[in-house]
Each structure stands twice: as structure tokens, then as C-alpha cells.
Design a protein around this motif. Structure first.
Motif, mmCIF file in Angstrom:
data_model
loop_
_atom_site.group_PDB
_atom_site.id
_atom_site.type_symbol
_atom_site.label_atom_id
_atom_site.label_comp_id
_atom_site.label_asym_id
_atom_site.label_seq_id
_atom_site.Cartn_x
_atom_site.Cartn_y
_atom_site.Cartn_z
ATOM 1 N N GLY A 121 1.517 -1.450 0.182
ATOM 2 C CA GLY A 121 0.013 0.152 0.341
ATOM 3 C C GLY A 121 1.068 1.266 -0.197
ATOM 4 N N ILE A 122 0.083 2.625 0.323
ATOM 5 C CA ILE A 122 0.653 3.573 -0.167
ATOM 6 C C ILE A 122 0.709 4.269 1.195
ATOM 7 N N VAL A 123 0.749 5.094 1.855
ATOM 8 C CA VAL A 123 0.639 6.299 2.996
ATOM 9 C C VAL A 123 1.973 7.298 3.101
ATOM 10 N N VAL A 124 1.383 8.287 4.207
ATOM 11 C CA VAL A 124 2.163 9.732 3.637
ATOM 12 C C VAL A 124 2.981 9.235 5.343
ATOM 13 N N ASP A 125 4.159 9.043 5.319
ATOM 14 C CA ASP A 125 4.889 9.319 6.175
ATOM 15 C C ASP A 125 5.008 10.855 7.247
ATOM 16 N N PRO A 126 4.924 11.140 8.765
ATOM 17 C CA PRO A 126 5.017 11.756 9.688
ATOM 18 C C PRO A 126 5.804 13.256 8.321
ATOM 19 N N TYR A 127 6.138 13.455 8.207
ATOM 20 C CA TYR A 127 7.497 14.136 7.664
ATOM 21 C C TYR A 127 6.582 14.355 6.268
ATOM 22 N N GLN A 129 6.100 12.391 3.533
ATOM 23 C CA GLN A 129 6.256 12.183 2.085
ATOM 24 C C GLN A 129 5.753 10.525 1.850
ATOM 25 N N THR A 130 4.968 10.801 0.714
ATOM 26 C CA THR A 130 4.296 9.186 -0.045
ATOM 27 C C THR A 130 5.414 8.311 -0.427
ATOM 28 N N LYS A 131 5.027 7.492 0.793
ATOM 29 C CA LYS A 131 5.931 6.374 0.723
ATOM 30 C C LYS A 131 5.030 4.419 0.057
ATOM 31 N N ALA A 132 5.445 3.957 -0.473
ATOM 32 C CA ALA A 132 5.162 2.498 -0.773
ATOM 33 C C ALA A 132 5.060 1.776 -0.668
ATOM 34 N N GLY A 133 4.978 0.338 -0.310
ATOM 35 C CA GLY A 133 5.512 -0.573 0.413
ATOM 36 C C GLY A 133 5.070 -2.068 -0.602
ATOM 37 N N PHE A 134 6.283 -2.206 -0.684
ATOM 38 C CA PHE A 134 6.634 -3.358 -1.394
ATOM 39 C C PHE A 134 7.257 -5.285 -0.719
ATOM 40 N N THR A 135 6.385 -6.494 -0.799
ATOM 41 C CA THR A 135 7.000 -7.127 -0.746
ATOM 42 C C THR A 135 7.440 -8.034 -1.786
ATOM 43 N N ILE A 173 10.042 5.525 -2.141
ATOM 44 C CA ILE A 173 10.094 7.758 -1.721
ATOM 45 C C ILE A 173 9.465 8.447 -2.992
ATOM 46 N N LYS A 174 7.965 8.513 -2.822
ATOM 47 C CA LYS A 174 8.075 9.390 -4.825
ATOM 48 C C LYS A 174 8.065 10.228 -3.914
ATOM 49 N N GLN A 175 8.584 10.282 -5.483
ATOM 50 C CA GLN A 175 9.743 11.631 -5.781
ATOM 51 C C GLN A 175 9.105 13.409 -6.292
#
Length: 176
Positions: A121-127, A129-135, A173-175
Motif C-alpha cells: 500500500g501507500i501512506v504519507v509518513d510523518p514528514y 513523504q508519500t511511501k509505497a511498500g512491497f514484499t 519514496i515518491k519524488q
């Protein structure tokens, strides 16, 4: 308009697993790696560019002698081959499961592989930044890539298996 993503190395890991004496599994890591992805949408269904590299000299199996052997000409030949490289060719997503087809290059040999991908999924971290995670996971034959060193014990046991399991936890991290 393309969306660019870069790996977050502090929240990602690249590992491999190999059978030793066919009775236990040894885990190794690449500590220095890079991954760049381009998509047309944030859901990654339109991934158009996926390029991954790992520095051979960053291999770490928690044993300096074994690491030196893996870097030697018996295995990765890091003096002449600095990186492992994967270039994605086709990403097929179905919900949170996907497969990624591409070309893996090890020791100057390039072969097509298919990796299983689980989208976290995708989340916005406390800073902000949009982040996506994968296994990501898959298997390869080390011998197909020229990693042919082999030994057999006096009792006839294979020392290192041919099959290598690949596992990665990836945070992008989305640029801007």
C-alpha cells in the motif's frame, strides 16, 4: 506525466537464502543497493521503468571468510563484476498481488526471471513523504549465472545448493 520513485534504503532490505549441506539455510544481504521506478499512476499498475542494482562488495552473510569467498572468482567475481542488476520488463498487478518479469544480470549473464510481488500500500509518513511498500520474492539457479563453484563432503553431501531464494522488503519514496 511520469511519477518517479526511489528506494528508501533505511526501510528496505535485500536478502538471499541458500541451503548449506542441504540441512540448514544461510541468509545473506546486500547492504548497498538502489531501485528506481517510474509509474503513470500511484497504484503501480502502470509501472513503466523498474531498475535495481546491488553492489557485490556489500554482500554480508555475517561471516567475513564466507563473504570473501562469495566475492571471489569462485562466485560473484567482484573484481570484474561490480553489481547485480535487474531491469523490469512487465508488471502485472491483480489487487495486492502481482508478478514482475524482467532481466536479471549476475556475473555478466542475463536471464529472464519472474518475481512475486505483494503490494503493501501507500501512506504519507510523518514528514509528508508519500511511501509505497512491497514484499518481493523469487528463486533462481545460481549455476545459470555462472556461480558454479561446488563441493561435496566425504559423505557425499552437497555443500551449497543450486537454488537461491530471493527476498526483498522494499519501501519507495515518491519524488517531488
Amino acid at each position: 506525466m511520469a511519477i518517479s520513485w526511489k528506494i528508501d534504503p533505511a526501510h528496505s532490505e535485500i536478502q538471499f537464502k541458500v541451503k548449506h549441506l542441504m540441512i540448514t539455510t544461510v541468509t545473506g544481504y546486500f547492504r548497498n543497493f538502489d531501485l528506481e521506478v517510474e509509474t503513470q499512476t500511484e497504484d503501480f499498475s502502470s509501472a513503466s521503468r523498474i531498475e535495481f542494482t546491488a553492489e557485490i562488495d556489500s554482500i554480508d552473510t555475517n561471516n567475513a571468510q564466507r563473504d570473501a569467498h562469495l566475492k571471489s572468482a569462485d562466485f560473484f567475481d567482484s573484481e570484474n563484476n561490480k553489481q547485480i542488476k535487474f531491469v523490469g520488463k512487465e508488471f502485472n498487478a491483480d489487487g495486492d498481488k502481482a508478478n514482475l518479469k524482467g532481466d536479471l544480470t549476475i556475473r555478466g549473464t542475463t536471464k529472464p526471471i519472474t518475481l512475486n510481488v505483494e503490494y503493501g500500500g501507500i501512506v504519507v509518513d510523518p514528514y509528508g513523504q508519500t511511501k509505497a511498500g512491497f514484499t518481493v520474492n523469487g528463486k533462481i539457479s545460481r549455476k545459470e549465472y555462472g556461480l558454479t563453484w561446488s563441493a561435496v563432503t566425504e559423505a557425499g553431501q552437497v555443500v551449497v545448493s543450486d537454488e537461491i531464494r530471493l527476498l526483498a522488503e522494499i519501501q519507495l519514496i515518491k519524488q517531488a
